[in-house]
Each structure stands twice: as C-alpha cells, then as structure tokens.
Enzyme design. Structure first.
Site, short mmCIF file in Angstrom:
data_model
loop_
_atom_site.label_atom_id
_atom_site.label_comp_id
_atom_site.label_asym_id
_atom_site.label_seq_id
_atom_site.Cartn_x
_atom_site.Cartn_y
_atom_site.Cartn_z
N TYR B 440 -5.18 5.29 -6.57
CA TYR B 440 -5.27 4.28 -5.82
C TYR B 440 -6.76 4.12 -4.79
CZ TYR B 440 -4.99 8.72 -2.08
OH TYR B 440 -4.85 9.01 -1.15
N GLU B 441 -6.28 3.24 -4.19
CA GLU B 441 -6.90 1.99 -4.13
C GLU B 441 -7.87 1.40 -4.86
OE1 GLU B 441 -7.95 2.17 -0.49
OE2 GLU B 441 -8.85 1.15 0.08
#
Lengths: 591, 591
Positions: B440-441
């Site tokens: 993620y991110e």
C-alpha cells in the site's frame, strides 16, 4: 480464486521431450510396459481430481480449518469425501509397491501428480503425502508380518500414516529425543513420550492411523546413533486384520498456524502405547533417511505447486486488469487504461515467476528421473551415478524449490496489488501455505548443511561431478541462437567449481566455514541447476517451435532467466568468499 | 511473544552521535528550544506506552480482529482505551502544528516513536498514523475555516482521519477514478462514489472520522490532472463545533486480510455526502503528494518496526534454545546441546536481521533529518539540498525499508524453525503484518518507478548528486581499521554512477527501459545507502567503544554488512544491464 488448470502440455514436454523418461522405462524390467501415452492418461486422471474436486474446495477449507475437541480432530467440509475419491482412484499408493496394491508409478510421473495436488491444496495433499512416506518406510524396513498387516490398507487409503519425529525440545537435533520404548514379553514395545508438530497425527479421514515413531530403547547409545523406529497404530489390529482396541496414543492439541489451516498439526501423547520395531534396533535414523530422498523432493514440490498456482492466477489478473498506460506502441486507446501486462515491471514479475515455476518443474522431473534410475536401472554404474546425483540434488530440491516457490508466491501477491493481500483472491493463502515448506522436513538451513557438509565436503567434491558432467554434456553441443546463454552457463558452472575448491581448501583450518556459507552455496548450486534446466529446455524447444508455437516462450524465458535471474550468483559468491570471517566476530552477548 | 523493549540506546546513538540532529535544531528558529535530553525524555514516554500498553495487546488483537455488523466496525478489546491514552498523551499530533495543539516534534525524533509503535502493533499504529497524515494535509492545503473547525479535535485524537483514494477499478492509476463532486449552493460539494481499501475508514475509537476524498468535479479535465480533494466528515459539524447530523458516507463492508487483522480496511460508500474542497480545484493529487514524503517514510518505518521486533525475539530465542553442537570451541558439554547462536547459519540469519534493522533505523533517521532541514532550515541553499535528498530518498525509504523489513521478519520466523510458523510465538504475525507495507501507499514497484523515472531520469541524474556528495564526504576521511570497507563503499558508489549513466543514455531510444529495471535500480541504491549508513555508524562508534562497549558490535556488524550483504548489488547490476531486452520478447498471449 481463479479455476486451477493443470499445465498438462508443459508436463508432457518436460517428461517426453526434455528428459525422454520413456526411453529409460523401456530399459527397466519393472517399467518396461509403461509408455508415455499411458503416463499422460494417468496424469490426466489425476488432473481431473485436482481441478474439479480438490482445488475448488481449498479456500473454504482454509477458512474453516481443522478443529479440535477433546482428542477428536475434525477436518473441513469436503475433505472426507475428496480423500475417499482420491483413495478409491488408487492415488494414495501412486508410487507404492504393486505387490501390495500400489500403482508403482515412477517418480518422474508422480512428481507431476504431486505438483497438481499441491497446487490445488497443500493442506489436503499432506494427508495422502505423509501416508505415502509411511508406506515406503514400512515397505523398505519392516518385517513381512508388519507389511502384511498394514501395507494394503494404507495403500488403499483405508488407513493413513504419520511420521513422529519432533519433540518439544528436539526438532533439528533428533539425537536428544526422550521418547522411550520398553520391550514387552510378546515382542512388542511399550512407547511413551510426547511428539509435536505431527502432520495428520489425528483426523477423521480414515479408520486407523499408523504412526511411525522415533524412540530410544533402554540400552540405547547416546545421541543420534541410539534412535529406533517403531510402528504404533492408533487402533490395534486383530489377527483377522480388523480394527481392535484403542492404543495408548492420543492427540493432546493441535497447533494454530500461519498457513495450511486445514492440515492437522498435532501434539501426540504416547502413554505406554503398543508398538513394533521397524528395522534394526538403533537404526531408526538411517531407516527414516532412506525415504527422505523421496519426501524431501515431495516437500520441494509443495513450493513448486503453490508457485505454479500463484503464477496462473497472476498471469490471468495481469491480462485482465487494466491500470495505467504502457509505452506508446502498446496502448489500447479505446480503453481507459492498458492491461497490467504491458508494464515492464509487471513483466519482470511474471517472467520471474514463470522462470521459477517451469524451471522448477523441469528440475523436480530431473531429480525424479534420477530417483527412478537409481531404483530401477539394471546397470550398476548407471545406478550408482544416479544415486550420486540424488544424494547431491535432494537437499537442493527441497530448499531451492521451496525458497523460489515462496518468492514466487510473494511476487504473485504483489502483481495483484492490494487485492493480493485480501483473502478473496487466494494469492495470500498460497504465500501462507508455501511458507511452511521452507521450515519442515529439515529447515532449508539444514538442507544447505547437508549439501555442503555431508555431500560436497564429505565426498571431497566427488558427488558434484555427475552434475557438472551433465552440464558439460549439454555445453558440448552448442545451439545456434543460444551462444551467449551457453557461455553464461559455462562461466557460472566454472564459478561453482572455483567456489567449491575454495571452501574445500579452507575446511580443515576453519571448522565453522561449512555452516557459515552453506545457504549461499546451496542457492548458488540451485541457480546454476535451474540455468542448466532452462538451456536444456530451450535447446529441445527451439527446433520444435514451428510445430508447437507455444514453445517459442521456452527459448525467450530461458534468455530472461540467464539475463535477469542468474546474475544473482555474483552476490552469493561474494558472500561465500567471506567464509566464517564476519560471522564469528560477535561474542554471544554482543549481538 | 516476548516482551518488547524499545532500543532506546541505539535510537539515541543514531540521533545524537551519528547524525547530531541537535546541532541542526540549534540553528532552526522553531526548534531552537529543543535539546537532545528533552527529545530522549519524550522518546522514553512514548516507549512506555509502546512497551506496557500497546505491545502486550497485539497478539490478542490479531486473533480477535475487527468485526463488522451492519455498517458498524468494532475494534478489538483494549484498542479504545489504548487509543484514548495515546491521544491524551498528545501522540496523535506528535509532528503536528503547535498552533493547533500539536507537539511539533521534528521528524528525526518522531521516526523513533513511529518505529516503536509499529514494533508494538502495526494495526494499532494505523489509526493515529492515518490521522496524522490527514492533519498534515488539512494544515497545508485547507482554508482557515476548515482548519479552525477540524484540526484541534483531530490533533487531540477526539476525531480521527482517513485518506480515500482507491476505487475498485483504480488503485495505482488514480487518473481513472469515478467518484464525483457536484457543487452545492452553499459552497460545499455533494460527493458520490465508492472507495475501497480505506484504512480506518470506520471504527469505534473516536466520535467523528474526517475523510479526505479524491473526486472529480463536473468540469474536470480527464486523467490525473482532473482530480480534486475534499474533506468529508462522518458527522457534520455544527457552527458551535459540536457534532451534528450523520453525513451520507457509510461503511459497506470490511476486508478479510492476510495480516493487520485489527486494522479496519473499509469499503466506503459516498452517497451525496457533504464535503468541502481542500486546496484548489483539480489540484488534489499534488495536495496529496505534499504529505506523501512524510507518509511514505512512515510506511517504510512499518517495515522497520516489524523487523526490529522480529530481531529482538529471534535473538532471545537463539540464545535460549539449545539444539545441536557448535564447533569444538563453543561446545557447552554440561548441557545436552548448545544454544542456536553458536551455529554459523543462525549467526548469518541474526546478523542479516541486525544489519537491516539498525541500518534501517539509521536510514529512516537520516531521511527524517533531511525532512526537518527542508522544513525548518533558514538558509535557502541548505533547504534546497535537503529537499533534493528527500525527493530522492523517499521512494527508497518506503520500498527498501519494507522489502528488507519483510525479509527480516521471514528470517526471524526461520530462526524459530517450526515454532516460527505457529501463532503462539508471534513471529508469523510480524510476517503477515509487514507484508502489506510493500503493497500500500504506492506499491514498491511504483516507488521504484518514481525513483528512477521521475526523480533520477527526470532530473537527468541531478537529484542523485547530494547523496553521492554525502558519501564522498565520508570517504574523504578514511578510518583506521575500516580501509577495506571504505574501498567497498567507494566501488559500490561508482557502480551506482556507472549504472545511472548507462540507463540515462538508453532512455531516449528505449521507452520501456525505466519500468524494466526500476526495481533492481531502487534496490541497488538501497543497498549502497545502507552501506553508507553502516560506515557512518562504524566511524562514529569506533572511537567510542572503550567508553560504551556495546558499540563494538557496530563496527563488527558494519564489516558483516559490507562482506555478506552488499555483494548482492552485483546481481542487481547484471540484471539492470539487460535493460528491457528480455522482458519484451514475449507477446501478451505467449507467457
């Protein structure tokens, strides 16, 4: 999770075109009647089971898991029925002795069946898998009476088997086990002790469970030379062969684990349970080790199976999911984005997976072929050479197939982005399930020690020779269009020779060196062995491309492997050259 | 799981001795009153929370997980009370603007706090972590009225925040999102659409949740230049600042995931929810990116935290667990076996972990220091140079800290053998929790593309210079006893220059090259940056060893890193040299 499709075409290519296993069979008395069409038909039967029964149930089985209640272990929905079908098809005894009802298939073929079973559901595969290991051990080491009592029922899957080695304080180090075996008057023994991490030690799939248990006799020498092997059934068996009274072995609890949730990992308490000696007193470890070559390849194939499944799913996702724009030439401007597969980094991930999966399939078949030659060949020299290869390659198969298998499943999760982390798509289950294969049946660190210590250093490098000869034989006949890759393999192989010489020279002055560089050494051998696999495949595939266009990908993937994966060996060689130097500067309290 | 102990000594060594961050503070107007003793005292307060409240609850929270019932999300037992204590201690606003009640700590210090929170429990850390990101975005981009309404309550942790970017069809590719924002008459907007994977999108820890949502205005240009950012509270806020009526945003379901079970990952349905524009129309992505440098370092620190915890556990286990015999000199013959730590391969695993953990801690502090200089420095040249380093190092921090963090947790599991696979010891949870940080991110592949494409190629290599200068500055003053290691770093740094030149030369002819070698390139920079960290630490530690004996291990671990880990770059360089060549031979249907 997407439907699983067994890669029948690739399995046949590897068996028939690359390794020409059927030419071996024709020379082996016992296998002379087997031909490739029959083998392919058998694989196809197994494929139907894997695709239609076992794979579709795997995710639900993972969610449900096994449950434990007061000594009783319940497997997930569908397991009982599926195990029954598998057993009725004869698949528990796929490699077992035909004398007791086994199919007696060669390992090169059963390796394909094992791969599909593991790709479908590793948890499920362990119940027949451990049973097959127990069958082999009994067949090779037990006396005729035990064989007559147990083998047929195990081969038909009415009864299953378990292998009871580990104790709470003794995992890798079996020399310090405490389980005891006291002789009874009737020739049996009374077994007491606690065993942990026993796969399939208790469950509801079969009427009886036949435990093979390591324990020490009263007069046992200390350490690993004082371990004996016993057969301990869950239910005693009456003279007529029927099930009798409950024996003194009970499941105390099951483990809650990261993965293989549907496989029962049991604590087993032996409380004066009745058992029978298998093989000679104090010869328990060597008896276990005769089946280890088969079992360890089997565990390697668990990594391969999970990887193969993950690759299929990732490839499908990368073709379907649209996200971002590729380079100009590949843009599909009628859609709002291009499929993932146009992106270089996604291709890097997919080809890394493909290289490990198809390279791994070839490698497991190659090792399987050597196991078959070692078992069936009539020429003693041919047999001995294959035995040497098996000795060398077994730890590589176990560790390298599971390390690359795990890496592949992690990449296969990455291809899915956030969707790879959630359970729905199944990619994360493959990561969790594959992880254990690097740990059990001898951790991969132990495999590396076995390879470099016992095998390579133990033979002063002799055991390495058949592999190097096989590689040289390939290199002796270069292939147009693969010149660069042949050169890369030649250099990598020289590096193995050089590094081996270097380690052997230092082994007398430095008693820590083997254990300090063994893992990097095993990986070095693994990468080079896979390079050899890829060039063997490419060489065979190249002239067949016109006829079978899908084989074009073999040559291309071989080039990818040599250019992008094989260079990892330079990092390994750098580390190996350090020897034990930088590992032993720290005092124990100084970490 | 063993008790967690915050590595206070090492954190202080890195902050004070290695990077001398307090000398920077003295020059910064806003931080002039902060000194190292105060910073250490603050760290110590945070450490108490992490050690006594949060860490002890992590395993139970993983087992219980978050639950969802008809739009309501319930967090595990203890989370509510622990979040309240954290908030009351001011920790939600640890780096936030003091004007609205934030602590206003520099990032170099808060990086230590974040590491301990993640080591204690990544799931828990995400609730204050996402809130901090939302606070920063509002502080930097929202108008005064929104700031006045929301910031103080978020900084005190009465309300939390979420970041709503991803949609079912749009993850990496935010240009194709479909959420819509239609202007209302009162200056607000009506937001509709479905967002997925929203961490902390719904929960029971706070009275209100302030969502920052990407959506498109009716007149939005196509693609990523037509995205605007909106603030959408769960409950509307009355003029008096109290909570008013429920807004039209609801949680439709939560995801079932491989890890971070106690973090609520939500599907959020916006159904004409009332929102307010943050920043300028169509400038939503740049607004998000101003806080990305902080957030991405924060995600990198999640990997570091899990790794640090895993290392502590593995070290303790390796000292306690006895198994097998070491080389003669190390045998403890009064026991039945020696501790694991005598074995070379176990030392290899532990030192690899230690090298990644302590190297990672230094690296995250180094990047934090540059973020602080970029924010607080008064000299424009000093500021610009730090900004350039931040630009370059942010994707490296996110990807390399999470890749090495994940590798470390997997090794930490391996040290435990079979015990690493079962839940009881906690090592497997760290693997599952660390895994998401690579995804993620912005996936680590996207980070690599950002580094090589946007940063390095985008600046024609200019952005790389400050890092290379920093390394040269170290190399200019060699240290007795580290000559060989300095030479290794010099050669590795030259390799970075050479490879960069090679890629830049090919980028005009080959539009696939960036995306084809970006991941290997990022890893190359990461390994060299860690080598630089290790030699900076070794150089500082060496003269202090007599005074602080534990620092002897710094010099030894630096030597280990250079000898055993840094050689991996040769594999990466080999792969990079292949460019896009072997990735684009396959047709889409040919994989």
């Amino acid at each position: 999770m997407a439907d699983y499709r067994v890669p029948r075409e690739d399995m046949q290519f590897v068996l028939q075109d690359v390794f020409q296993v059927d030419k071996d069979w024709a020379q082996f008395g016992e296998l002379a009647e087997l031909d490739i069409d029959t083998a392919v038909a058998i694989i196809d039967e197994g494929a139907k089971l894997a695709e239609t029964l076992i794979a579709p149930n795997a995710r639900a089985a993972d969610e449900e898991g096994v449950s434990f209640d007061n000594g009783v272990v319940t497997t997930p929905k569908g397991y009982k029925e599926n195990f029954k079908q598998l057993a009725e098809g004869g698949w528990v005894g796929v490699t077992a002795n035909p004398e007791f009802g086994g199919m007696g298939l060669p390992k090169s073929v059963s390796a394909q069946y094992e791969e599909m079973l593991c790709a479908a559901d590793i948890s499920f595969s362990l119940y027949p898998g451990l049973t097959a290991g127990a069958i082999m051990t009994i067949d090779q080491h037990a006396d005729e009476s035990l064989k007559a009592t147990y083998l047929e029922k195990m081969i038909t899957g009415q009864w299953t088997g378990s292998m009871c080695l580990t104790e709470p304080h003794a995992g890798t180090d079996l020399g310090i086990i405490r389980s005891k075996a006291v002789p009874n008057d009737d020739g049996s023994f009374s077994i007491s002790g606690t065993k942990i991490f026993i796969t399939g030690g208790e469950h509801d799939l079969a009427d009886n469970i036949i435990h093979l248990v390591l324990a020490k006799l009263p007069d046992a020498p200390a350490g690993s030379k004082g371990i004996s092997l016993f057969l301990v059934p869950k239910f005693l068996v009456n003279v007529d062969g029927d099930i009798g009274e409950r024996n003194g072995v009970h499941c105390g609890s099951i483990e809650h684990k990261m993965g293989i949730h549907a496989s029962a990992t049991c604590v087993l308490n032996f409380d004066g349970a009745k058992g029978w000696l298998v093989g000679q007193p104090h010869q328990g470890l060597p008896a276990m080790f005769t089946m280890m070559n088969y079992e360890r390849l089997g565990v390697g194939i668990q990594g391969l199976g999970a990887a193969a499944r993950s690759y299929q799913n990732a490839l499908e996702y990368a073709q379907d999911r649209i996200q971002g724009r590729g380079a100009k030439a590949t843009r599909e401007l009628d859609k709002e984005a291009d499929p993932l597969i146009v992106h270089g980094d996604v291709r890097r991930m997919l080809l890394t997976m493909k290289a490990f999966v198809e390279g791994g399939r070839a490698f497991s078949t190659y090792v399987g072929q050597q196991l078959d030659i070692a078992k069936y060949a009539q020429d003693p020299q041919q047999k001995a050479r294959a035995e040497a290869l098996v000795q060398l390659l077994t730890p590589v198969a176990k560790a390298f197939l599971t390390d690359t298998g795990f890496e592949t499943t992690v990449i296969g999760q990455q291809v899915f982005g956030g969707h790879g982390f959630i359970r729905e798509w199944g990619q994360e289950q493959l990561v969790r399930d594959a992880r254990i294969a690097q740990i059990y049946e001898g951790t991969n660190g132990i495999q590396a020690l076995d390879l470099l210590g016992r095998k390579v250093a133990g033979s002063r490098g002799e055991l390495l020779k058949p592999l190097l000869e096989d590689i040289q034989a390939l290199l002796a006949e270069p292939q147009a269009g693969l010149e660069k890759e042949y050169q890369q393999l030649a250099e990598a192989t020289q590096l193995v020779g050089k590094v081996t010489k270097h380690v052997l020279e230092r082994v007398t002055q430095d008693e820590n060196i083997i254990n300090s560089v063994a893992v990097e050494y095993l990986n070095l051998v693994g990468y080079v062995a896979f390079a050899y696999m890829w060039l063997r495949m490419a060489k065979v595939a190249q002239p067949l491309v016109d006829e079978r266009p899908y084989l074009a990908s073999k040559v291309k993937t071989a080039k990818f492997y040599m250019a992008r994966i094989l260079p990892r060996i330079h990092g390994l060689v750098g580390a190996i050259e350090d020897g034990s130097e930088s590992l032993y500067k720290h005092e124990v309290g100084e970490f």
